[in-house]
Design an enzyme around this catalytic site. Sequence first.
Site, PDB file in Angstrom:
ATOM      1  N   ASP A  14       1.389  -3.349   6.843  1.00 43.24           N
ATOM      2  CA  ASP A  14       1.384  -4.561   6.005  1.00 43.24           C
ATOM      3  C   ASP A  14       0.179  -5.452   6.293  1.00 43.24           C
ATOM      4  O   ASP A  14       0.259  -6.674   6.161  1.00 43.24           O
ATOM      5  CB  ASP A  14       2.681  -5.366   6.185  1.00 43.24           C
ATOM      6  CG  ASP A  14       3.919  -4.507   6.016  1.00 43.24           C
ATOM      7  OD1 ASP A  14       4.006  -3.808   5.002  1.00 43.24           O
ATOM      8  OD2 ASP A  14       4.786  -4.528   6.912  1.00 43.24           O
ATOM      9  N   HIS A  42       1.262  -0.343  -0.985  1.00 44.99           N
ATOM     10  CA  HIS A  42      -0.075  -0.928  -1.067  1.00 44.99           C
ATOM     11  C   HIS A  42      -0.187  -1.767  -2.334  1.00 44.99           C
ATOM     12  O   HIS A  42      -0.067  -1.257  -3.443  1.00 44.99           O
ATOM     13  CB  HIS A  42      -1.136   0.171  -1.039  1.00 44.99           C
ATOM     14  CG  HIS A  42      -1.180   0.895   0.275  1.00 44.99           C
ATOM     15  ND1 HIS A  42      -1.935   2.021   0.492  1.00 44.99           N
ATOM     16  CD2 HIS A  42      -0.559   0.640   1.452  1.00 44.99           C
ATOM     17  CE1 HIS A  42      -1.777   2.430   1.749  1.00 44.99           C
ATOM     18  NE2 HIS A  42      -0.938   1.607   2.336  1.00 44.99           N
TER      19      HIS A  42
END
Length: 432
Positions: A14, A42
């Site tokens: 992340d 993503h």
Amino acid sequence: MGNNVVVLGTQWGDEGKGKIVDLLTERAKYVVRYQGGHNAGHTLVINGEKTVLHLIPSGILRENVTSIIGNGVVLSPAALMKEMKELEDRGIPVRERLLLSEACPLILDYHVALDNAREKARGAKAIGTTGRGIGPAYEDKVARRGLRVGDLFDKETFAEKLKEVMEYHNFQLVNYYKAEAVDYQKVLDDTMAVADILTSMVVDVSDLLDQARQRGDFVMFEGAQGTLLDIDHGTYPYVTSSNTTAGGVATGSGLGPRYVDYVLGILKAYSTRVGAGPFPAELFDETGEFLCKQGNEFGATTGRRRRTGWLDTVAVRRAVQLNSLSGFCLTKLDVLDGLKEVKLCVAYRMPDGREVTTTPLAADDWKGVEPIYETMPGWSESTFGVKDRSGLPQAALNYIKRIEELTGVPIDIISTGPDRTETMILRDPFDA
């Protein structure tokens, strides 16, 4: 000049990899996923439009880029078809831009069933997987019973192999986990329905990458998750099931390891983690809540709230070692705007009182570890969307410089917002 550039996370995932990969693919001809599966998330923001990709490489939105899913990726046909349809509905010709390795292991329904049954059985000791069958699929691969994309070329043999492996897994599900068996015919029918689509995209990835190298084409390798979730080097057992470090590029794509030219580590300006596992710099106070809210720290894949904390340079130094990082891209600097002070974890205090500057290896060794912080002045000015280093507050520049000093790695790119235009490229990896 570096033709083969790796982009990977240096923390627990992340970090903001998707945007940076998309930005750098302006110069790339190929973008390659080499590990993980659709447990990745993503997020790209282009001209205000948000796109979340889980399996397909981030380069898919580029007209002149070929996206490749390498052999190190575990591939869910259902997830791939769903993602392809979503993109094709927006006018993106996915089938013209996407290629697959025939050696990709398949994630099928019984892998998902096993994943969820195991997490349920662990109860309070659950690892916190995404429940998408990633681990069981890798397990089948290592046990040499996994089915691969290439098996779909011979449908009759595929059906026989599937029956055998499902008998094995259904026995586990029913007799050990007391769960329902997965229907063989449904799995076979669902897979056969998309078999021709999958096989039509198959290519010899290793050969393609070697030819690209000989031509001097620019290739971007897109990592998923983060270094500290690596199956071998992460906070085991609270890790993912693949090699998230730079070493995974060679094994997961077929590129010769000598041909990796530059490794870009994506580094969030603070720390986050999803699910269980060690996190020494975690914050449980209002500052932690501030980081979560300002950073919108909710998983793109699971929607789970991420745990938040100060930047842990001890853990990041381990990522530097493991990946032989060439440079950092610092992301989400703007989230720290408005804090009176910012902290960096520079060492750990062990339960016996020792101070150490290296991370423990196994999760059990992290128990009782306390962070030792260095405190720096914060800044009240906004860094959001700043596109030139000279526009950053001095306190933010000092923070950046201190990270470079503590890690020994230059920050070559600074991200100050979600859009790809909100980025400072101080040194382009393809020119390094």
